[in-house]
Design an enzyme around this catalytic site. Structure first.
Site, PDB file in Angstrom:
ATOM      1  N   LYS A 112       0.833  -1.214   0.000  1.00 32.49           N
ATOM      2  CA  LYS A 112       0.000   0.000   0.000  1.00 32.49           C
ATOM      3  C   LYS A 112       0.865   1.261   0.000  1.00 32.49           C
ATOM      4  O   LYS A 112       0.501   2.252  -0.624  1.00 32.49           O
ATOM      5  CB  LYS A 112      -0.972   0.002   1.187  1.00 32.49           C
ATOM      6  CG  LYS A 112      -2.096  -1.027   1.019  1.00 32.49           C
ATOM      7  CD  LYS A 112      -3.352  -0.683   1.797  1.00 32.49           C
ATOM      8  CE  LYS A 112      -4.466  -1.666   1.461  1.00 32.49           C
ATOM      9  NZ  LYS A 112      -5.700  -1.450   2.179  1.00 32.49           N
ATOM     10  N   LYS A 193      -4.913 -10.467  -5.688  1.00 29.46           N
ATOM     11  CA  LYS A 193      -6.053 -10.716  -4.803  1.00 29.46           C
ATOM     12  C   LYS A 193      -7.225  -9.814  -5.179  1.00 29.46           C
ATOM     13  O   LYS A 193      -7.020  -8.631  -5.464  1.00 29.46           O
ATOM     14  CB  LYS A 193      -5.584 -10.399  -3.372  1.00 29.46           C
ATOM     15  CG  LYS A 193      -6.640 -10.419  -2.307  1.00 29.46           C
ATOM     16  CD  LYS A 193      -6.084  -9.882  -0.998  1.00 29.46           C
ATOM     17  CE  LYS A 193      -6.497  -8.446  -0.735  1.00 29.46           C
ATOM     18  NZ  LYS A 193      -7.772  -8.249  -0.076  1.00 29.46           N
ATOM     19  N   LYS A 196     -11.473  -4.583  -2.776  1.00 30.91           N
ATOM     20  CA  LYS A 196     -12.501  -3.544  -2.926  1.00 30.91           C
ATOM     21  C   LYS A 196     -11.951  -2.299  -3.587  1.00 30.91           C
ATOM     22  O   LYS A 196     -12.632  -1.617  -4.323  1.00 30.91           O
ATOM     23  CB  LYS A 196     -13.017  -3.114  -1.546  1.00 30.91           C
ATOM     24  CG  LYS A 196     -14.085  -3.984  -0.976  1.00 30.91           C
ATOM     25  CD  LYS A 196     -14.614  -3.346   0.305  1.00 30.91           C
ATOM     26  CE  LYS A 196     -14.226  -4.145   1.518  1.00 30.91           C
ATOM     27  NZ  LYS A 196     -13.032  -3.668   2.183  1.00 30.91           N
TER      28      LYS A 196
HETATM   29  P1  ATP Z   1      -9.236  -3.037   0.487  1.00 29.26           P
HETATM   30  O1  ATP Z   1      -9.183  -3.224  -0.991  1.00 29.26           O
HETATM   31  O2  ATP Z   1      -9.879  -1.725   0.893  1.00 29.26           O
HETATM   32  O3  ATP Z   1      -7.929  -3.301   1.179  1.00 29.26           O
HETATM   33  P2  ATP Z   1     -10.310  -5.663   0.838  1.00 29.26           P
HETATM   34  O4  ATP Z   1     -11.210  -6.014  -0.290  1.00 29.26           O
HETATM   35  O5  ATP Z   1      -8.930  -6.234   0.847  1.00 29.26           O
HETATM   36  O6  ATP Z   1     -10.270  -4.097   1.013  1.00 29.26           O
HETATM   37  P3  ATP Z   1     -10.896  -5.828   3.692  1.00 29.26           P
HETATM   38  O7  ATP Z   1     -11.953  -4.936   4.212  1.00 29.26           O
HETATM   39  O8  ATP Z   1      -9.492  -5.396   3.893  1.00 29.26           O
HETATM   40  O9  ATP Z   1     -11.108  -6.103   2.135  1.00 29.26           O
HETATM   41  O10 ATP Z   1     -11.108  -7.293   4.246  1.00 29.26           O
HETATM   42  C1  ATP Z   1     -12.259  -7.813   4.882  1.00 29.26           C
HETATM   43  C2  ATP Z   1     -12.105  -9.312   5.006  1.00 29.26           C
HETATM   44  O11 ATP Z   1     -12.153  -9.920   3.712  1.00 29.26           O
HETATM   45  C3  ATP Z   1     -10.751  -9.761   5.612  1.00 29.26           C
HETATM   46  O12 ATP Z   1     -10.961 -10.833   6.491  1.00 29.26           O
HETATM   47  C4  ATP Z   1      -9.947 -10.179   4.423  1.00 29.26           C
HETATM   48  O13 ATP Z   1      -8.970 -11.165   4.750  1.00 29.26           O
HETATM   49  C5  ATP Z   1     -11.017 -10.772   3.524  1.00 29.26           C
HETATM   50  N1  ATP Z   1     -10.633 -10.689   2.115  1.00 29.26           N
HETATM   51  C6  ATP Z   1     -10.359  -9.543   1.421  1.00 29.26           C
HETATM   52  N2  ATP Z   1     -10.073  -9.842   0.146  1.00 29.26           N
HETATM   53  C7  ATP Z   1     -10.160 -11.185   0.015  1.00 29.26           C
HETATM   54  C8  ATP Z   1      -9.965 -12.087  -1.066  1.00 29.26           C
HETATM   55  N3  ATP Z   1      -9.652 -11.649  -2.258  1.00 29.26           N
HETATM   56  N4  ATP Z   1     -10.139 -13.407  -0.835  1.00 29.26           N
HETATM   57  C9  ATP Z   1     -10.477 -13.871   0.389  1.00 29.26           C
HETATM   58  N5  ATP Z   1     -10.669 -13.070   1.461  1.00 29.26           N
HETATM   59  C10 ATP Z   1     -10.518 -11.746   1.290  1.00 29.26           C
END
Ligand code: ATP
Ligand code: LTN
Length: 334
Positions: A112, A193, A196
């Site tokens: 990040k 990965k 969001k």
């Molecule tokens: P950002 O893009 O804002 O970092 P994010 O999509 O990575 O957001 P988070 O809010 O950080 O999502 O994560 C919420 C939950 O979803 C956490 O437990 C994280 O491990 C899980 N998670 C996020 N992305 C994935 C993915 N691609 N596959 C499985 N689990 C995920």
């Protein structure tokens, strides 16, 4: 006393099937067996810039999605992190026992911060605040996706260091991953990965995407140059589609293998798309009902904060006492 479960999700955008399969599905599943607290971590979200005009709305939308996927406010406390000030208070105390080197090693921090012109200190402190969320409620189990395992190891290291410096104070939290779907990859780029905050219309499937958008994204997803499914030689994109299917449908490995081996990619995609569309339909229907009831989501969040607040105060008081900080004298009993 029941073991406590705690987890969090950032209100940084539309929650997607990676969030659901990696974490949220487990949140809903285990809430009946444990004493569960689920947090919308808005203080984590602001470690990267969030438009203030949008953030408020995203928090409420995310809360409604969490209720729609099955978080039951009778069993779980649903809490907005910033509404319980002890999260930030404990984070400061934990910051003081955390070596900077531990934080600089975090892969999420490295990824990040590489994308920022100036690196906010909040980005470095991010995992300390996450440790505070967990330790504040003495959580024993933390259901997350695979990308959070390093942060959880750090939370345990911080807890251990605190306990050895100031005496046994914190419960050691265990990481709880799903057996299938712990890391869902982007549909446009299966080496990354699903996230969001990654731009691109074909990257993620939002839990609120209409059926046709879901079909379109899956049909256009990146695969490889093989003509049909071969489990031994499948590329990352095909493996990701098979994982998404298996995580939604919950088939054992052998059934998945015999059903899909030799299937052409076009047919695989159609079947994955229909599995996702039908799994999300009831969630989307509940979302519509929940958001139609004015004031309901706000009331659930109020009640969540009210329920957890005494637990948070209690831990912060223990930590203050352990560290020798000033604690107000207990009220005189009559
Ligand atoms: P950002 O893009 O804002 O970092 P994010 O999509 O990575 O957001 P988070 O809010 O950080 O999502 O994560 C919420 C939950 O979803 C956490 O437990 C994280 O491990 C899980 N998670 C996020 N992305 C994935 C993915 N691609 N596959 C499985 N689990 C995920
Ligand atoms: N960093 C987590 C979100 C998060 C979290 C937590 C997860 C914040 N606090 C406490 C589990 C427990 C992420 O998913 N990016």
């Amino acid at each position: 006393m029941k073991t406590r479960v705690l987890s969090g999700i950032q209100p940084t955008g539309s929650p997607h099937i990676g969030n659901y399969l990696g974490a949220l599905k487990n949140w809903a599943k285990i809430q009946y067996d444990y004493d569960s607290i689920y947090c919308i971590v808005d203080l984590h979200a602001i470690t990267t810039y969030q438009d203030p005009k949008e953030l408020r709305g995203k928090i409420e939308e995310l809360a409604a999605v969490l209720l729609a996927i099955g978080i039951d406010p009778k069993h779980s406390a649903l809490v907005v992190q910033s509404s319980v000030p002890e999260h930030a208070e404990l984070a400061w105390m934990l910051t003081c026992v955390t070596p900077v080197g531990w934080l600089e090693r975090m892969t999420q921090y490295k990824a990040k911060s590489a994308a920022q012109e100036t690196i906010g200190d909040g980005l470095l402190q991010y995992p300390v605040l996450m440790a505070a969320d967990i330790l504040l409620y003495q959580a024993g189990i933390v259901p997350v996706g695979d990308d959070q395992t390093q942060h959880l190891e750090l939370a345990r290291d911080i807890a251990q260091r605190f306990n050895s410096l100031y005496g046994e104070t914190f419960v050691m939290p265990a990481t709880h991953l799903p057996s299938v779907g712990a890391r869902i990859m982007g549909l446009d780029d299966p080496e990354k990965k699903m996230s969001k905050s990654t731009a691109g219309a074909g990257h993620a499937i939002s839990l609120l995407d209409p059926p046709d958008a879901i079909r379109k994204k899956i049909m256009r997803s990146t695969t490889d140059s093989n003509p049909d499914v071969d489990f031994e030689n499948a590329g990352a994109g095909v493996r990701n589609l098979l994982t998404i299917f298996q995580a939604f449908i919950e088939w054992p490995d052998e059934q998945l293998r015999s059903h899909f081996t030799g299937m052409r990619y076009g047919d695989l995609k159609k079947q994955v798309a229909e599995a996702v569309v039908s799994a999300l339909a009831p969630i989307q229907e509940r979302y519509r009902q929940i958001t139609a009831e004015r004031g309901y989501v706000a009331a659930v969040l109020d009640e969540g904060a009210r329920r957890v607040s005494p637990l948070a105060k209690d831990t912060v008081n223990q930590v203050k006492q352990a560290m020798g900080l000033f604690t107000p004298p207990a009220p005189l009993s009559k």
